[in-house]
Design a protein around this motif. Structure first.
Motif, mmCIF file in Angstrom:
data_model
loop_
_atom_site.group_PDB
_atom_site.id
_atom_site.type_symbol
_atom_site.label_atom_id
_atom_site.label_comp_id
_atom_site.label_asym_id
_atom_site.label_seq_id
_atom_site.Cartn_x
_atom_site.Cartn_y
_atom_site.Cartn_z
ATOM 1 N N LYS A 1 33.926 -34.953 12.944
ATOM 2 C CA LYS A 1 33.303 -34.200 11.860
ATOM 3 C C LYS A 1 33.378 -32.691 12.123
ATOM 4 C CE LYS A 1 31.644 -35.475 8.696
ATOM 5 N NZ LYS A 1 32.121 -35.587 7.289
ATOM 6 N N TYR A 2 33.189 -32.273 13.376
ATOM 7 C CA TYR A 2 33.294 -30.848 13.709
ATOM 8 C C TYR A 2 34.703 -30.344 13.391
ATOM 9 C CZ TYR A 2 32.698 -26.470 16.296
ATOM 10 O OH TYR A 2 32.614 -25.140 16.641
ATOM 11 N N TYR A 3 35.708 -31.101 13.813
ATOM 12 C CA TYR A 3 37.091 -30.715 13.545
ATOM 13 C C TYR A 3 37.370 -30.673 12.044
ATOM 14 C CZ TYR A 3 38.745 -30.978 18.400
ATOM 15 O OH TYR A 3 38.971 -30.736 19.719
ATOM 16 N N GLU A 4 36.853 -31.675 11.334
ATOM 17 C CA GLU A 4 37.075 -31.739 9.883
ATOM 18 C C GLU A 4 36.511 -30.500 9.190
ATOM 19 O OE1 GLU A 4 35.001 -34.188 6.285
ATOM 20 O OE2 GLU A 4 35.637 -35.382 8.026
ATOM 21 N N ILE A 5 35.296 -30.110 9.572
ATOM 22 C CA ILE A 5 34.669 -28.937 8.952
ATOM 23 C C ILE A 5 35.428 -27.672 9.321
ATOM 24 C CG2 ILE A 5 32.588 -27.499 8.898
ATOM 25 C CD1 ILE A 5 30.978 -30.105 9.331
ATOM 26 N N ALA A 6 35.754 -27.528 10.610
ATOM 27 C CA ALA A 6 36.451 -26.319 11.062
ATOM 28 C C ALA A 6 37.812 -26.160 10.393
ATOM 29 C CB ALA A 6 36.605 -26.343 12.587
ATOM 30 N N GLU A 7 38.468 -27.268 10.112
ATOM 31 C CA GLU A 7 39.797 -27.219 9.487
ATOM 32 C C GLU A 7 39.726 -26.963 7.981
ATOM 33 O OE1 GLU A 7 41.488 -30.906 10.599
ATOM 34 O OE2 GLU A 7 41.886 -30.309 12.687
ATOM 35 N N SER A 8 38.558 -27.197 7.371
ATOM 36 C CA SER A 8 38.436 -27.054 5.917
ATOM 37 C C SER A 8 37.842 -25.711 5.489
ATOM 38 C CB SER A 8 37.557 -28.188 5.364
ATOM 39 O OG SER A 8 36.216 -28.037 5.804
ATOM 40 N N LEU A 9 37.519 -24.837 6.444
ATOM 41 C CA LEU A 9 36.872 -23.559 6.113
ATOM 42 C C LEU A 9 37.786 -22.665 5.285
ATOM 43 C CD1 LEU A 9 35.221 -22.821 9.573
ATOM 44 C CD2 LEU A 9 34.096 -23.694 7.518
ATOM 45 N N ARG A 10 37.202 -21.947 4.327
ATOM 46 C CA ARG A 10 37.963 -21.044 3.450
ATOM 47 C C ARG A 10 37.692 -19.597 3.847
ATOM 48 N NH1 ARG A 10 35.069 -21.403 -1.562
ATOM 49 N NH2 ARG A 10 33.348 -21.590 -0.081
ATOM 50 N N GLU A 11 38.739 -18.816 3.871
ATOM 51 C CA GLU A 11 38.580 -17.391 4.166
ATOM 52 C C GLU A 11 38.021 -16.684 2.930
ATOM 53 O OE1 GLU A 11 41.067 -13.627 6.058
ATOM 54 O OE2 GLU A 11 42.102 -15.490 5.511
ATOM 55 N N LEU A 12 37.009 -15.840 3.143
ATOM 56 C CA LEU A 12 36.358 -15.105 2.065
ATOM 57 C C LEU A 12 36.740 -13.627 2.114
ATOM 58 C CD1 LEU A 12 32.811 -16.711 2.462
ATOM 59 C CD2 LEU A 12 34.676 -17.476 0.980
ATOM 60 N N THR A 13 36.389 -12.908 1.081
ATOM 61 C CA THR A 13 36.595 -11.459 1.062
ATOM 62 C C THR A 13 35.374 -10.788 1.677
ATOM 63 O OG1 THR A 13 37.917 -11.609 -0.953
ATOM 64 C CG2 THR A 13 36.994 -9.445 -0.402
ATOM 65 N N PHE A 14 35.593 -9.939 2.659
ATOM 66 C CA PHE A 14 34.468 -9.315 3.352
ATOM 67 C C PHE A 14 33.973 -8.092 2.586
ATOM 68 C CE2 PHE A 14 32.593 -6.371 6.448
ATOM 69 C CZ PHE A 14 31.622 -7.203 6.987
ATOM 70 N N ASN A 15 32.662 -8.077 2.292
ATOM 71 C CA ASN A 15 32.008 -6.949 1.633
ATOM 72 C C ASN A 15 30.924 -6.428 2.557
ATOM 73 O OD1 ASN A 15 30.649 -5.120 0.080
ATOM 74 N ND2 ASN A 15 30.050 -6.570 -1.530
ATOM 75 N N PRO A 16 31.158 -5.317 3.238
ATOM 76 C CA PRO A 16 30.191 -4.832 4.226
ATOM 77 C C PRO A 16 28.822 -4.508 3.643
ATOM 78 C CG PRO A 16 31.846 -3.151 3.761
ATOM 79 C CD PRO A 16 32.314 -4.410 3.110
ATOM 80 N N TYR A 17 28.741 -4.209 2.354
ATOM 81 C CA TYR A 17 27.463 -3.812 1.756
ATOM 82 C C TYR A 17 26.600 -5.013 1.359
ATOM 83 C CZ TYR A 17 29.956 0.597 1.610
ATOM 84 O OH TYR A 17 30.665 1.715 1.969
ATOM 85 N N GLY A 18 27.233 -6.087 0.924
ATOM 86 C CA GLY A 18 26.444 -7.254 0.518
ATOM 87 C C GLY A 18 26.508 -8.405 1.497
ATOM 88 N N PHE A 19 27.169 -8.182 2.643
ATOM 89 C CA PHE A 19 27.421 -9.272 3.595
ATOM 90 C C PHE A 19 26.133 -9.904 4.106
ATOM 91 C CE2 PHE A 19 27.977 -10.735 7.993
ATOM 92 C CZ PHE A 19 28.911 -11.727 7.798
ATOM 93 N N MET A 20 25.198 -9.075 4.594
ATOM 94 C CA MET A 20 23.995 -9.613 5.218
ATOM 95 C C MET A 20 23.126 -10.342 4.199
ATOM 96 S SD MET A 20 23.099 -9.895 8.287
ATOM 97 C CE MET A 20 21.937 -11.221 8.611
ATOM 98 N N ASN A 21 23.091 -9.850 2.962
ATOM 99 C CA ASN A 21 22.324 -10.536 1.925
ATOM 100 C C ASN A 21 22.909 -11.915 1.641
ATOM 101 O OD1 ASN A 21 20.419 -8.513 1.562
ATOM 102 N ND2 ASN A 21 21.653 -7.451 -0.001
ATOM 103 N N GLU A 22 24.240 -12.008 1.577
ATOM 104 C CA GLU A 22 24.888 -13.303 1.365
ATOM 105 C C GLU A 22 24.607 -14.261 2.514
ATOM 106 O OE1 GLU A 22 27.025 -14.641 -1.180
ATOM 107 O OE2 GLU A 22 25.934 -13.066 -2.236
ATOM 108 N N LEU A 23 24.617 -13.703 3.728
ATOM 109 C CA LEU A 23 24.361 -14.531 4.912
ATOM 110 C C LEU A 23 22.923 -15.056 4.890
ATOM 111 C CD1 LEU A 23 26.215 -15.305 7.286
ATOM 112 C CD2 LEU A 23 25.084 -13.537 8.639
ATOM 113 N N ARG A 24 21.975 -14.199 4.549
ATOM 114 C CA ARG A 24 20.570 -14.623 4.465
ATOM 115 C C ARG A 24 20.387 -15.715 3.404
ATOM 116 N NH1 ARG A 24 19.517 -8.944 4.672
ATOM 117 N NH2 ARG A 24 18.712 -8.318 6.736
ATOM 118 N N LYS A 25 21.033 -15.534 2.265
ATOM 119 C CA LYS A 25 20.918 -16.502 1.184
ATOM 120 C C LYS A 25 21.452 -17.868 1.623
ATOM 121 C CE LYS A 25 22.262 -17.232 -3.657
ATOM 122 N NZ LYS A 25 23.017 -16.675 -4.811
ATOM 123 N N ALA A 26 22.604 -17.877 2.284
ATOM 124 C CA ALA A 26 23.183 -19.139 2.768
ATOM 125 C C ALA A 26 22.275 -19.789 3.803
ATOM 126 C CB ALA A 26 24.570 -18.884 3.360
#
Length: 465
Positions: free
Chosen positions: A317-342
Motif C-alpha cells: 500500500k505504501y508503494y502504491e500510494i507513493a507511485e500514484s502521487l501527482r505533482e502540483l504547482t507550487f504557490n509560495p503564498y498560499g502553500f501553508m494554507n493549503e497544507l493546513r486545510k489538507a
C-alpha cells in the motif's frame, strides 16, 4: 483526560513490572526461549514471535526497538503515558511508599542447557517428516547421523540441535511429531541463541531459513550438491545465529535469504539485509517460495492443499500510494494554507503531494538536482515496513509533531541556503509520515472488511449447516 501527577516512585515501580507475568495476566501467550520469553501474537500478517522479554526489559527483533515496561505498553498497545503507567500499577495510582522499587532487570539463575534424552529409535520422527512433511529420507538420515536431528524419549518430539564451532551442542528446539491436533514448538531451556540447527559446507554460499522444516524442505527440493553449501535456521527471524555463523565462517560471503513469503518473512529479510549491509556484506539475495513457505512448496508437488503466500499489505500500500502521487504547482503564498486545510480534513494523500511539491521547490532553490518523481522514488527506496509497526494513534501523533515543526519553520521571514535545505527535509518527513498514516487507515479498513466477510461466512455455515 485529566492530567495525573505520578510520583517518581510510582513511575519506577510501573517501569520495573515483570512483563512476562503481567502479560500472562492480560491473557497474552508467551513461550519460554532459554532465559527469555517470546510474546506470541497474531495479526493480519499471521503469527509472530519477534518480541522477547526478560524481567522488565523487552526487545522487538523485527523493528529493532525495545526498552522498559512503560515503553512496551505504549509500543504494543498504543497507550499514552498515563494509561500505560496506570495499567502497570494495576488498580491504584496512590503513592506506594512502602513498596521498594524492583531492580532494573530481574536477575534470573542461569538455566543449565541439557539435551532431551534420545529415544531408542526414530520411527515416529521419520514417519512424521516423510509422510506429513514430505522430507527426503536421505536428508533426514544425514542429519540423524550428524546427531543434530533425533527423536526424544519422553514425548517423541523431533529435536533439532545447534552445534558450536567444536561441534558441541549449545542449542536445541523441539517440535511435535504428531499427525493430529495442534503442533507444538519450543526452545530447550538454557539454549545459547547464538547457535542453531544447520549445516556448513565449503562453498561461499549460505542459505538462511526461519525454521528447520523449511530448511529440510528446501534441500529436498534442491538436492544437487547440497552438502557443498551452508544452511542455517534462525528460530524465527533472529539475527544472532546468522551473525555468529558469518563471524565463525569467513568463507561465507554469498547470502541467500529463504524466509517465508508472508509479512513476517518479508520484514525479516529486509531487516536482516540492512544489518548485513551495515556490516559490509553486499552479495545478498532473496529466494522466495511460490506459496507461504518452502514446506508448502514441497507439499504442492504432492498435490496437497497448501497455504498461499500472504501479501505484505503495508509495504504494498505504501508503494502504491507513493507511485500514484501527482505533482502540483507550487504557490509560495498560499502553500501553508493549503497544507493546513489538507491536514485538518485528514486528506493525507493530498498533503503528501503538497509536501513533496514544496520539498522539490526548496531543494531547487539550493541548486540540488531534484524533481518530483525522484523524491517519490526516494520515499519508496527508504521505506522500511519492519519499522512501521506502531498503532494508528502514535502515527497520527508523529505526523502532528512534524506538521507543527513545518508550521514553525514557515514563520521564518528570511531563508538561507541551509534553512531551505532544512525546510525541504521537514516537508519530505511530513510526506513520509502522512503516507504511513494513510496506509494504517487503509489497513484498519481492510481488516474490518475481512472480519465482516468472515462473519457472513460463519452465519451462512450456521444457517445451512
Amino acid at each position: 483526560m485529566p492530567y495525573i501527577q505520578f510520583t517518581e516512585e510510582q513511575k519506577q515501580v510501573a517501569n520495573n513490572v515483570e512483563l512476562a507475568e503481567f502479560l500472562r495476566m492480560r491473557g497474552e501467550t508467551l513461550e519460554r526461549a532459554g532465559r527469555e520469553y517470546k510474546l506470541i501474537y497474531t495479526d493480519s500478517g499471521g503469527k509472530h514471535d519477534s518480541i522477547t522479554m526478560s524481567g522488565n526489559r523487552w526487545f522487538d527483533h523485527k523493528a529493532q526497538t525495545g526498552g522498559g515496561a512503560i515503553k512496551f505498553m505504549q509500543y504494543f498497545y498504543g497507550m499514552n503515558f498515563v494509561d500505560a503507567v496506570q495499567s502497570l500499577l494495576g488498580y491504584s495510582v496512590e503513592p506506594q511508599l512502602h513498596s521498594p522499587p524492583h531492580k532494573a532487570e530481574t536477575a534470573e539463575k542461569k538455566q543449565e542447557f541439557k539435551l532431551p534424552e534420545v529415544n531408542s529409535d526414530m520411527h515416529r520422527v521419520y514417519a512424521y517428516l516423510i509422510k506429513q512433511r514430505h522430507i527426503s529420507p536421505e536428508i533426514i538420515t544425514h542429519f540423524a547421523k550428524a546427531h543434530t536431528l533425533y527423536e526424544d524419549k519422553e514425548h517423541h518430539n523431533v529435536v533439532f540441535v545447534g552445534l558450536d564451532e567444536k561441534r558441541v551442542p549449545r542449542q536445541a528446539s523441539k517440535r511435535s511429531a504428531t499427525t493430529y491436533g495442534n503442533s507444538f514448538r519450543m526452545t530447550v531451556g538454557g539454549s545459547d541463541t547464538r547457535y542453531s540447527f544447520g549445516h556448513f559446507g565449503a562453498s561461499n554460499k549460505l542459505y538462511v531459513f526461519e525454521a528447520p522444516i523449511d530448511m529440510l524442505s528446501f534441500i529436498t527440493l534442491y538436492p544437487d550438491n547440497w552438502q557443498e553449501h551452508s544452511y542455517i535456521t534462525l528460530n524465527g527471524v533472529y539475527e544472532h545465529p546468522l551473525i555468529g555463523a558469518l563471524e565463525t565462517h569467513e568463507n561465507l560471503r554469498q547470502i541467500y535469504f529463504c524466509t517465508d513469503n508472508d509479512e513476517g518473512g518479508i520484514d525479516g529479510y529486509e531487516r536482516l539485509r540492512d544489518i548485513l549491509l551495515d556490516k559490509g556484506y553486499t552479495d545478498i539475495h532473496r529466494c522466495v517460495p511460490e506459496y507461504k513457505d518452502w514446506n508448502e512448496q514441497l507439499k504442492a508437488l504432492s498435490g496437497e492443499d497448501v497455504l498461499p503466500a500472504v501479501p505484505h499489505f503495508r509495504k504494498n500500500k505504501y508503494y502504491e500510494i507513493a507511485e500514484s502521487l501527482r505533482e502540483l504547482t507550487f504557490n509560495p503564498y498560499g502553500f501553508m494554507n493549503e497544507l493546513r486545510k489538507a491536514y485538518r480534513n485528514g486528506d493525507n494523500t493530498f498533503m503528501t503531494e503538497l509536501a513533496i511539491t514544496g520539498s522539490v521547490f526548496y531543494l531547487q532553490q539550493t541548486a540540488y538536482n531534484s524533481d518530483f518523481k525522484g523524491l517519490c522514488a526516494k520515499l519508496r527506496k527508504e521505506y522500511r515496513a519492519y519499522t512501521d509497526k506502531g498503532r494508528i494513534e502514535q502515527k497520527r501523533r508523529d505526523m502532528s509533531n512534524i506538521f507543527k515543526a513545518v508550521e514553525s519553520d514557515f514563520r521564518q521571514t528570511a531563508r538561507t541556503r541551509e534553512q531551505s535545505v532544512q525546510t525541504a527535509k521537514l516537508l519530505y518527513q511530513l510526506a513520509d509520515s502522512a503516507i504511513r498514516v494513510e496506509v494504517e487507515e487503509c489497513h484498519i479498513a481492510h481488516e474490518q472488511e475481512l472480519n465482516e466477510e468472515q462473519e457472513v461466512e460463519t452465519e451462512a455455515v450456521l444457517a445451512f449447516g
